[in-house]
Enzyme design. Structure first.
Site, PDB file in Angstrom:
ATOM      1  N   ARG A  26       0.808  -1.230   0.000  1.00  0.00           N
ATOM      2  CA  ARG A  26       0.000   0.000   0.000  1.00  0.00           C
ATOM      3  C   ARG A  26       0.840   1.278   0.000  1.00  0.00           C
ATOM      4  O   ARG A  26       0.317   2.371  -0.197  1.00  0.00           O
ATOM      5  CB  ARG A  26      -0.964   0.001   1.191  1.00  0.00           C
ATOM      6  CG  ARG A  26      -2.178  -0.876   0.909  1.00  0.00           C
ATOM      7  CD  ARG A  26      -3.259  -0.638   1.915  1.00  0.00           C
ATOM      8  NE  ARG A  26      -3.004  -1.351   3.153  1.00  0.00           N
ATOM      9  CZ  ARG A  26      -3.454  -0.978   4.338  1.00  0.00           C
ATOM     10  NH1 ARG A  26      -4.174   0.121   4.454  1.00  0.00           N
ATOM     11  NH2 ARG A  26      -3.179  -1.679   5.407  1.00  0.00           N
ATOM     12  N   ASN A  30      35.342  39.070   7.732  1.00  0.00           N
ATOM     13  CA  ASN A  30      34.047  39.580   7.290  1.00  0.00           C
ATOM     14  C   ASN A  30      33.905  39.299   5.803  1.00  0.00           C
ATOM     15  O   ASN A  30      34.747  39.713   5.007  1.00  0.00           O
ATOM     16  CB  ASN A  30      33.967  41.088   7.572  1.00  0.00           C
ATOM     17  CG  ASN A  30      32.551  41.605   7.399  1.00  0.00           C
ATOM     18  OD1 ASN A  30      31.901  41.301   6.402  1.00  0.00           O
ATOM     19  ND2 ASN A  30      32.081  42.378   8.362  1.00  0.00           N
TER      20      ASN A  30
END
Ligand code: UD1
Ligand code: MG
Length: 452
Positions: free
Chosen positions: A18, A365
């Site tokens: 199923r 950064n």
């Protein structure tokens, strides 16, 4: 616990028709882990050894998942008793069934070690029950086997719904499927199970009546219906996922994590959230994520195979892929994707970046739109950004390449060779500005139009 030996047999030979799938049912995942793995984990945690998985023929992938635990093959699917009997040789060659044999279903992922321990404790009851059955009272007893008790409330037998009388179908106490059987009599009982019933199958549930016929007691431990929900269909898989998510969210909050909108956060079975972590709405954790104390995961982020250290923040809309480490107080911001990347302490990768096979040094950064070009179509290369470096926006770092400590890269650069520490690198077309050029251009175009 005592020195009793506990073994387990996990039934997983079902095809799961199923599910309408090309994969065995028990390999479908809940909370990022196959159904069967949850059951095996529970059996291990309940102290069972060996844990034998019974598969159907040609289910090598299921056997791989169970390994190094032993497996047995049930060649024909003739019923649950037949499936347990198929585990006989595997049990015998791993020290025998032991004192207690737990029988579990591979498609029931919500079963807990605590429930298994309650069943093992019941097996040690004064009347030495040969079979302990995990009973429950489902809202809709439907297709479940019914537990038939005598006037004194003792378990007499289990009747499958197809074989039940109308009165028996009104019984509310049902068979959850999990059993704990006296290892000394298990195979003797199984040898006596026949298939004279409505389905023509060898029912494991017949062990109860057989044991009672031998003068042995049988017992019921009542469990929680949620734990016993099995997966037979995609809808059942989604229901099990929902129940598992509720459980994982509750555990995360009990452990000291804030989930602002818990119903929108999806966790993996192994997700670890430290104390005082904050997880905003709509975050998905795939397998292998740990978030240390006091870190924040902002909304709409997706993490997998990643570690986020204390004080760090990721998102909103961050995508951390496997091999990512975000170290203490570092920041991975909006629309940033990372893969095999270490963002060292205090570094910032705040906007629109891809960092793959990369190290971003302490307090560096990385400007908006920076891309590590880690793949040239043939090979992967690594990128190293040094401590305190500054990468201008819209930079392409063509790996393998490194930018030294405290170096600066100008915005819009395409960096193809290493930048030494403290250097300034600019790699872009030089800007040319012509005074009055725009006005002259407009005048020329207007003159052309006037001539037409
Ligand atoms: C079984 C019980 C029923 C109980 C219910 C709980 C029996 C006869 N019935 O019914 O009392 O209420 O579970 O969910 O045990 N399997 C094999 N080989 C087989 C048959 C089954 O491995 O030959 C496996 C299945 O893959 C599944 C599990 O055993 O994981 C249970 O089988 P299933 O057919 O679902 O049993 P139910 O009819 O639901
Ligand atoms: Mg079933």
């Amino acid at each position: 616990m005592s020195n009793r030996r506990v073994s387990a047999v996990v039934l997983a030979a079902g095809l799961g028709t199923r599910m309408k799938s090309d994969h065995p049912k028990v390999l479908h995942p809940v909370a990022g882990r196959p159904l069967l793995a949850h059951v095996l984990d529970a059996a291990d945690a309940g102290g069972a050894d060996p844990v034998v998985t019974v598969t159907g023929p040609e289910m090598a992938a299921v056997q791989d998942l169970a390994a190094p635990r032993p497996c047995a093959v049930q060649h024909e699917r003739l019923g649950t008793a037949h499936a347990v009997a198929a585990a006989r040789d595997a049990l015998e060659s791993h020290g025998g069934p032991g004192d207690d044999v737990l029988v579990l279903f591979g498609d029931t992922p919500l079963i807990t070690p605590a429930t298994l321990e309650a069943m093992l404790a019941a097996r040690r009851g004064a009347d030495d029950p040969a079979v302990v059955v995990l009973g429950f009272r489902p809202a809709d007893p439907g297709r479940y086997g019914r537990l038939v008790t005598d006037a004194a409330g003792r378990l007499e037998r289990i009747v499958e719904v197809h074989d039940a009388t109308p009165e028996e179908t009104t019984i509310e106490l049902c068979n959850g499927g999990v059993m704990c059987v006296d290892g000394a009599v298990l195979f003797d009982l199984l040898d006596r199970v026949d298939n004279t019933n409505a389905k023509g199958e060898y029912y494991l549930t017949d062990l109860v009546a057989l044991a009672r016929g031998d003068g042995r007691a049988c017992a019921v431990v009542e469990g929680d219906a949620t734990e016993l929900q099995g997966v037979d269909s995609r809808a059942g898989l989604a229901a099990a996922e929902a129940a598992m998510q509720d459980r994982l969210r509750a555990a995360a909050m009990a452990g000291g994590a804030t989930l602002t909108a818990p119903e929108t956060v999806f966790l993996a079975r192994d997700t670890v959230l430290g104390r005082d972590t904050i997880v905003e709405p709509h975050v998905v954790f795939g397998p292998g994520v740990t978030v240390a104390d006091g870190a924040t995961v902002h909304a709409f982020s997706h993490l997998e195979g990643a570690h986020v250290e204390s004080g760090a923040a990721v998102g909103p809309y961050a995508r951390l892929r496997p091999g990512t480490r975000v170290e203490r107080d570092a920041r991975v911001g909006n629309f940033v994707e990372t893969k095999k990347a270490t963002i060292e302490a205090g570094a910032k990768v705040p906007h629109l970046t891809y960092a793959g096979d990369a190290t971003v040094g302490e307090k560096a950064n990385v400007g908006a739109g920076t891309i590590t070009c880690n793949y040239d179509g043939f090979n992967k290369g690594t990128t190293r950004i040094g401590a305190g470096a500054f990468i201008g926006s819209n930079t392409a770092l063509v790996a393998p390449v490194s930018v030294g400590d405290a170096a600066v890269v100008g915005a819009g650069s395409t960096i193809t060779s290493d930048v030494p520490a403290d250097a300034l690198a600019v790699a872009r077309g030089r800007q040319e500005t012509r005074e009055g050029g725009a006005a002259r251009l407009r005048a020329r175009k207007q003159a052309e139009r006037d001539k037409e």
